[in-house]
Design a protein around this motif. Structure first.
Motif, PDB file in Angstrom:
ATOM      1  N   MET A  74      32.121  60.142  73.994  1.00  0.00           N
ATOM      2  CA  MET A  74      33.839  60.157  73.334  1.00  0.00           C
ATOM      3  C   MET A  74      35.046  58.984  73.599  1.00  0.00           C
ATOM      4  O   MET A  74      35.252  58.558  75.113  1.00  0.00           O
ATOM      5  N   ASP A  75      35.514  58.296  72.892  1.00  0.00           N
ATOM      6  CA  ASP A  75      36.454  57.521  73.246  1.00  0.00           C
ATOM      7  C   ASP A  75      38.026  58.002  73.185  1.00  0.00           C
ATOM      8  O   ASP A  75      38.347  58.993  72.029  1.00  0.00           O
ATOM      9  N   ILE A  76      38.715  58.095  73.410  1.00  0.00           N
ATOM     10  CA  ILE A  76      39.877  58.305  74.010  1.00  0.00           C
ATOM     11  C   ILE A  76      40.794  57.448  72.958  1.00  0.00           C
ATOM     12  O   ILE A  76      40.563  56.181  73.051  1.00  0.00           O
ATOM     13  N   LYS A  77      41.507  58.069  72.176  1.00  0.00           N
ATOM     14  CA  LYS A  77      42.474  57.579  70.617  1.00  0.00           C
ATOM     15  C   LYS A  77      43.403  57.653  71.374  1.00  0.00           C
ATOM     16  O   LYS A  77      44.206  58.911  71.670  1.00  0.00           O
ATOM     17  N   TRP A  78      45.023  56.840  70.834  1.00  0.00           N
ATOM     18  CA  TRP A  78      45.531  56.434  72.102  1.00  0.00           C
ATOM     19  C   TRP A  78      46.745  56.107  70.269  1.00  0.00           C
ATOM     20  O   TRP A  78      46.385  55.480  69.582  1.00  0.00           O
ATOM     21  N   GLU A  79      48.051  56.833  70.339  1.00  0.00           N
ATOM     22  CA  GLU A  79      48.944  56.600  69.640  1.00  0.00           C
ATOM     23  C   GLU A  79      50.267  55.467  70.069  1.00  0.00           C
ATOM     24  O   GLU A  79      50.411  56.272  71.346  1.00  0.00           O
ATOM     25  N   TYR A  80      50.479  54.717  69.734  1.00  0.00           N
ATOM     26  CA  TYR A  80      51.180  53.511  70.158  1.00  0.00           C
ATOM     27  C   TYR A  80      52.595  53.387  69.761  1.00  0.00           C
ATOM     28  O   TYR A  80      52.883  53.702  68.470  1.00  0.00           O
ATOM     29  N   ARG A  81      53.570  53.775  70.753  1.00  0.00           N
ATOM     30  CA  ARG A  81      55.577  53.971  69.476  1.00  0.00           C
ATOM     31  C   ARG A  81      56.062  53.171  70.703  1.00  0.00           C
ATOM     32  O   ARG A  81      55.927  52.814  71.677  1.00  0.00           O
ATOM     33  N   TYR A  82      57.281  52.804  69.843  1.00  0.00           N
ATOM     34  CA  TYR A  82      58.533  51.992  70.600  1.00  0.00           C
ATOM     35  C   TYR A  82      59.393  53.166  71.930  1.00  0.00           C
ATOM     36  O   TYR A  82      60.076  53.939  70.566  1.00  0.00           O
ATOM     37  N   PHE A  83      59.227  53.127  72.739  1.00  0.00           N
ATOM     38  CA  PHE A  83      61.548  53.982  72.411  1.00  0.00           C
ATOM     39  C   PHE A  83      62.050  52.799  72.639  1.00  0.00           C
ATOM     40  O   PHE A  83      62.298  51.519  73.424  1.00  0.00           O
ATOM     41  N   VAL A  84      63.217  53.466  71.929  1.00  0.00           N
ATOM     42  CA  VAL A  84      64.654  53.239  72.015  1.00  0.00           C
ATOM     43  C   VAL A  84      65.695  53.247  71.901  1.00  0.00           C
ATOM     44  O   VAL A  84      65.177  55.003  71.362  1.00  0.00           O
ATOM     45  N   TYR A  85      66.130  52.433  72.826  1.00  0.00           N
ATOM     46  CA  TYR A  85      67.508  53.734  73.279  1.00  0.00           C
ATOM     47  C   TYR A  85      68.492  52.580  72.454  1.00  0.00           C
ATOM     48  O   TYR A  85      68.661  51.646  73.381  1.00  0.00           O
ATOM     49  N   THR A  86      69.270  53.240  71.658  1.00  0.00           N
ATOM     50  CA  THR A  86      70.530  52.810  71.593  1.00  0.00           C
ATOM     51  C   THR A  86      71.850  53.615  71.852  1.00  0.00           C
ATOM     52  O   THR A  86      72.542  53.024  70.756  1.00  0.00           O
ATOM     53  N   THR A  87      71.577  54.057  72.255  1.00  0.00           N
ATOM     54  CA  THR A  87      73.086  55.469  72.213  1.00  0.00           C
ATOM     55  C   THR A  87      74.150  54.770  73.194  1.00  0.00           C
ATOM     56  O   THR A  87      74.828  55.123  74.653  1.00  0.00           O
ATOM     57  N   PHE A  88      74.831  53.168  72.832  1.00  0.00           N
ATOM     58  CA  PHE A  88      76.081  52.938  73.859  1.00  0.00           C
ATOM     59  C   PHE A  88      77.137  53.360  72.979  1.00  0.00           C
ATOM     60  O   PHE A  88      77.385  53.622  72.304  1.00  0.00           O
ATOM     61  N   GLU A  89      77.631  53.372  74.273  1.00  0.00           N
ATOM     62  CA  GLU A  89      79.226  53.808  74.179  1.00  0.00           C
ATOM     63  C   GLU A  89      79.625  52.842  73.267  1.00  0.00           C
ATOM     64  O   GLU A  89      79.553  51.516  72.878  1.00  0.00           O
ATOM     65  N   PRO A  90      81.125  53.396  72.774  1.00  0.00           N
ATOM     66  CA  PRO A  90      81.320  51.961  71.281  1.00  0.00           C
ATOM     67  C   PRO A  90      82.198  51.348  72.078  1.00  0.00           C
ATOM     68  O   PRO A  90      82.503  51.307  73.147  1.00  0.00           O
ATOM     69  N   HIS A  91      81.915  50.067  71.688  1.00  0.00           N
ATOM     70  CA  HIS A  91      82.630  49.173  72.123  1.00  0.00           C
ATOM     71  C   HIS A  91      82.222  47.960  73.002  1.00  0.00           C
ATOM     72  O   HIS A  91      82.973  48.625  74.561  1.00  0.00           O
ATOM     73  N   SER A  92      81.082  48.565  74.235  1.00  0.00           N
ATOM     74  CA  SER A  92      80.794  48.519  75.241  1.00  0.00           C
ATOM     75  C   SER A  92      80.325  47.086  75.305  1.00  0.00           C
ATOM     76  O   SER A  92      79.591  46.377  74.531  1.00  0.00           O
ATOM     77  N   THR A  93      81.100  46.106  75.904  1.00  0.00           N
ATOM     78  CA  THR A  93      81.197  45.048  75.820  1.00  0.00           C
ATOM     79  C   THR A  93      81.367  44.281  77.248  1.00  0.00           C
ATOM     80  O   THR A  93      82.080  44.925  78.250  1.00  0.00           O
ATOM     81  N   TRP A  94      80.814  42.821  77.762  1.00  0.00           N
ATOM     82  CA  TRP A  94      81.293  42.172  79.367  1.00  0.00           C
ATOM     83  C   TRP A  94      81.738  40.974  78.140  1.00  0.00           C
ATOM     84  O   TRP A  94      81.066  40.354  77.531  1.00  0.00           O
ATOM     85  N   VAL A  95      83.244  40.402  78.885  1.00  0.00           N
ATOM     86  CA  VAL A  95      83.761  39.189  78.309  1.00  0.00           C
ATOM     87  C   VAL A  95      84.216  37.952  79.376  1.00  0.00           C
ATOM     88  O   VAL A  95      83.938  38.548  80.737  1.00  0.00           O
ATOM     89  N   THR A  96      83.280  37.013  78.836  1.00  0.00           N
ATOM     90  CA  THR A  96      83.574  36.010  79.934  1.00  0.00           C
ATOM     91  C   THR A  96      83.880  34.449  79.463  1.00  0.00           C
ATOM     92  O   THR A  96      84.106  34.427  77.840  1.00  0.00           O
TER      93      THR A  96
END
Length: 129
Positions: free
Chosen positions: A1-23
């Protein structure tokens, strides 16, 4: 019996508004790595919490959970004019810094601004027959 897999990307985009790093501009490859590490330290806990929830649902993480999985956006801002820091520098150096700026023709500053875009890792879980 073959194992069947479902693949998916976990994507996190819930960053605080205006999160920046400046140099100041220069050595973008080095500063991009610093910016990525900065964002990773700030959002690591939230990302790992959500990944733990997915793992509790039976998902298996296939990629490494590392700062390089965090995608960032880079933009350049140019500012012209005299800043208070310029005046202080001119006074401290007794005008030498002013003379060097005038000789170099350098009257603007370029800032590189980094923003987090997304954190992405591939996951999979077994498809029930």
């Amino acid at each position: 019996m073959d194992i069947k897999w479902e693949y998916r990307y976990f994507v996190y985009t819930t960053f605080e508004p205006h999160s920046t790093w400046v140099t100041l501009a220069g050595h973008e490859s080095y500063t991009a790595a610093l910016a990525r590490q900065f964002f990773w330290e700030n959002f690591k806990e939230q990302i790992l919490t959500e990944l733990d929830q997915r793992q509790n649902e039976g998902w298996e993480i296939l990629d490494e959970v590392v700062p390089t999985a965090l995608q960032i956006r880079q933009s350049v801002q140019i500012e012209t004019g005299i800043e208070p820091a310029d005046v202080v520098l001119w006074i401290i150096t007794l005008g030498v810094a002013l003379l060097l700026q005038l000789l170099a023709g350098n009257r603007s500053r370029q800032y590189v601004v980094y923003e987090p875009v997304e954190f992405r890792v591939e996951m999979r879980h077994v498809i029930e027959p």
